[in-house]
Write a protein that holds these residues in place. Structure first.
Motif, PDB file in Angstrom:
ATOM      1  N   GLU A   1      39.095  37.924 121.600  1.00 23.06           N
ATOM      2  CA  GLU A   1      38.996  37.440 120.222  1.00 23.06           C
ATOM      3  C   GLU A   1      39.231  35.940 120.059  1.00 23.06           C
ATOM      4  OE1 GLU A   1      40.447  41.614 118.076  1.00 23.06           O
ATOM      5  OE2 GLU A   1      41.567  39.757 117.731  1.00 23.06           O
ATOM      6  N   LEU A   2      39.629  35.268 121.129  1.00 25.31           N
ATOM      7  CA  LEU A   2      40.075  33.878 121.000  1.00 25.31           C
ATOM      8  C   LEU A   2      39.000  32.951 120.438  1.00 25.31           C
ATOM      9  CD1 LEU A   2      42.256  31.786 121.327  1.00 25.31           C
ATOM     10  CD2 LEU A   2      41.625  31.550 123.737  1.00 25.31           C
TER      11      LEU A   2
ATOM     12  N   LEU B   1      48.057  26.694 118.607  1.00 25.03           N
ATOM     13  CA  LEU B   1      47.885  27.908 119.387  1.00 25.03           C
ATOM     14  C   LEU B   1      48.899  27.888 120.520  1.00 25.03           C
ATOM     15  CD1 LEU B   1      44.005  28.290 119.686  1.00 25.03           C
ATOM     16  CD2 LEU B   1      45.563  29.740 118.385  1.00 25.03           C
TER      17      LEU B   1
ATOM     18  N   TYR C   1      37.342  30.649 113.260  1.00 22.87           N
ATOM     19  CA  TYR C   1      37.899  31.000 111.940  1.00 22.87           C
ATOM     20  C   TYR C   1      38.876  29.924 111.463  1.00 22.87           C
ATOM     21  CZ  TYR C   1      40.580  33.341 108.319  1.00 22.87           C
ATOM     22  OH  TYR C   1      41.205  33.643 107.134  1.00 22.87           O
ATOM     23  N   ILE C   2      39.784  29.494 112.341  1.00 19.08           N
ATOM     24  CA  ILE C   2      40.768  28.477 111.964  1.00 19.08           C
ATOM     25  C   ILE C   2      40.077  27.181 111.547  1.00 19.08           C
ATOM     26  CG2 ILE C   2      42.640  27.012 112.827  1.00 19.08           C
ATOM     27  CD1 ILE C   2      43.433  29.355 114.679  1.00 19.08           C
TER      28      ILE C   2
ATOM     29  N   THR D   1      36.532  33.600 118.460  1.00 15.54           N
ATOM     30  CA  THR D   1      36.371  33.901 117.033  1.00 15.54           C
ATOM     31  C   THR D   1      37.553  33.367 116.242  1.00 15.54           C
ATOM     32  OG1 THR D   1      35.173  35.920 117.630  1.00 15.54           O
ATOM     33  CG2 THR D   1      35.956  35.741 115.362  1.00 15.54           C
ATOM     34  N   ILE D   2      38.752  33.474 116.813  1.00 12.71           N
ATOM     35  CA  ILE D   2      39.958  32.954 116.165  1.00 12.71           C
ATOM     36  C   ILE D   2      39.831  31.449 115.952  1.00 12.71           C
ATOM     37  CG2 ILE D   2      42.405  32.441 116.564  1.00 12.71           C
ATOM     38  CD1 ILE D   2      42.595  35.212 117.926  1.00 12.71           C
TER      39      ILE D   2
ATOM     40  N   ILE E   1      46.186  36.762 112.403  1.00 11.87           N
ATOM     41  CA  ILE E   1      46.013  35.355 112.027  1.00 11.87           C
ATOM     42  C   ILE E   1      45.310  35.238 110.676  1.00 11.87           C
ATOM     43  CG2 ILE E   1      44.748  33.242 112.626  1.00 11.87           C
ATOM     44  CD1 ILE E   1      45.493  33.835 115.552  1.00 11.87           C
ATOM     45  N   LYS E   2      44.309  36.062 110.454  1.00 16.55           N
ATOM     46  CA  LYS E   2      43.612  36.022 109.161  1.00 16.55           C
ATOM     47  C   LYS E   2      44.557  36.333 108.005  1.00 16.55           C
ATOM     48  CE  LYS E   2      38.752  36.919 110.226  1.00 16.55           C
ATOM     49  NZ  LYS E   2      37.605  37.829 110.013  1.00 16.55           N
TER      50      LYS E   2
ATOM     51  N   PRO F   1      45.225  40.091 117.358  1.00 18.07           N
ATOM     52  CA  PRO F   1      45.429  38.667 117.045  1.00 18.07           C
ATOM     53  C   PRO F   1      44.577  38.139 115.896  1.00 18.07           C
ATOM     54  CG  PRO F   1      44.245  38.938 119.119  1.00 18.07           C
ATOM     55  CD  PRO F   1      44.751  40.294 118.732  1.00 18.07           C
ATOM     56  N   LEU F   2      43.298  38.488 115.876  1.00 16.62           N
ATOM     57  CA  LEU F   2      42.418  37.972 114.821  1.00 16.62           C
ATOM     58  C   LEU F   2      42.854  38.475 113.453  1.00 16.62           C
ATOM     59  CD1 LEU F   2      39.949  36.379 113.944  1.00 16.62           C
ATOM     60  CD2 LEU F   2      38.542  38.391 114.462  1.00 16.62           C
TER      61      LEU F   2
END
Length: 279
Positions: A255-256, A119, A262-263, A258-259, A234-235, A230-231
Motif C-alpha cells: 500500500e505504500l 513516514l 494520497y498524502i 498509494t499512501i 492514515i486516511k 496502513p492506508l
C-alpha cells in the motif's frame, strides 16, 4: 607639544576619512538596484517565531522565526551580480517556549504550520526493507527508519546507503536503559551527522524518556501506528505534522505507493522526522 597636536590631528583626519569613506559606501549601496530590491522585498520573507504547545507530558514543537539579513544578502547577491530571493540570507530567532528545553515531553507531531508529515518505518530482526527503499527513493522522499539492534548489526552497508539517499536511522528499543543504547546512539549520531537523535515510545514510560533525555535525545509518540491496515489508518487520521509509523511487512509494501500519492494529494510534504519536528 606641537608634534603631539600634529599626531592628534593626523589621527583625527584618518578617522574622519574612514567615517566619510564608510558613509559614502553606505550611500552608494543604498542606491544600488540590488539593495533597493532587497529592502523592498525583505518584509515579505519575515516570519515571527511560533511557540511550542505543551499539554501535560506531550508537546507540539514550535517554529523558529526569521528575518532577512540585509547586508549579508546584499554582499552575496552583489558577488553574483543579480537579485534572487533564493540568495537571501536570514537571521533566525527561537520561540520563547521551545522544544529544546522540554526534552522530557513526548513529541506527537510536527508544527501544523509547516505542512509536513513524516513516514517512519519500524524495522526489526531480519526485516527486508529493499521494497520500501525502492518506493520512497522513486518518489524522492526522505524517510526515518527506527531499527533494532539485530538489524543494525547486520546491515551496516545498507545503512550507509540509506543515509546517502537522505534517510535517517534511529534506535528502536523497548527499553532505552539497555546498555546497547549508548553505543548504537553514538554511532547513529555520527552516521546521521547530527547532535541529537530520537527515541520511540507508544505509551508513557518515564524510565525510557529520561534515558533518552540524558543522551540529549527527543522522544516521539507517533500520530498513527499501523501494521495491517496502513492506508485506512492514515486516511482516517492524517493531519499536518503527522508522524506516520508503519511496521515493515507485506501489507505496508503493497500500500505504500498509494499512501504516498494520497498524502501528496492533500498538499503535504513528506520529509524526515528531523525536518518535520525540529524548530
Amino acid at each position: 607639544m606641537k608634534k603631539i597636536f600634529q599626531v592628534i590631528g593626523l589621527i583625527s583626519l584618518t578617522c574622519f576619512s574612514f567615517f566619510v569613506t564608510e558613509k559614502t559606501a553606505t550611500v552608494v549601496n543604498d542606491m544600488d538596484e540590488i539593495m533597493i530590491e532587497i529592502k523592498n522585498e525583505k518584509d515579505k520573507f519575515t516570519t515571527e517565531p511560533i511557540n511550542a504547545v505543551i499539554e501535560g507530558n506531550i508537546i507540539i514543537p514550535g517554529v523558529n522565526g526569521r528575518r532577512v539579513n540585509v547586508n549579508k544578502s546584499y554582499k552575496l547577491m552583489k558577488s553574483n551580480g543579480y537579485y534572487s530571493e533564493n540568495l537571501l540570507v536570514y537571521d533566525y530567532t527561537n520561540p520563547k517556549v521551545s522544544l529544546t528545553y522540554n526534552m522530557d515531553k513526548y513529541i506527537i507531531k510536527g508544527n501544523p504550520s509547516k505542512r509536513m508529515v513524516s513516514l517512519i518505518f519500524v524495522v526489526n530482526g531480519n526485516d527486508d526493507v529493499t521494497d520500501i527503499l525502492n518506493i520512497v527513493n522513486n518518489f524522492n522522499i526522505k524517510s526515518t527508519f527506527f531499527v533494532d539492534q539485530v538489524w543494525f548489526e547486520n546491515n551496516n552497508n545498507l545503512i550507509q546507503e540509506m543515509v546517502s539517499k537522505g534517510h535517517s536511522i534511529e534506535v528502536f528499543l523497548s527499553d532505552y536503559r539497555d546498555s546497547n543504547f549508548e553505543w548504537m546512539d553514538m554511532i547513529i549520531k555520527k552516521i546521521n551527522n547530527q547532535n541529537t537523535s530520537f527515541c520511540y515510545n507508544t505509551i508513557d514510560n518515564d524510565e525510557n524518556i529520561n534515558a533518552c533525555k540524558l543522551k540529549g535525545n527527543y522522544t516521539i509518540r507517533p500520530t498513527v501506528i499501523s501494521d495491517n491496515t496502513p492506508l485506512m489508518d492514515i486516511k482516517s487520521k492524517l493531519e499536518s505534522g503527522s508522524l506516520l509509523s508503519l511496521k515493515v511487512n507485506s501489507q505496508v509494501k503493497k500500500e505504500l505507493s498509494t499512501i504516498i500519492i494520497y498524502i501528496k494529494s492533500k498538499g503535504y510534504k513528506i520529509t524526515s522526522l528531523e525536518e518535520n519536528v525540529l524548530e
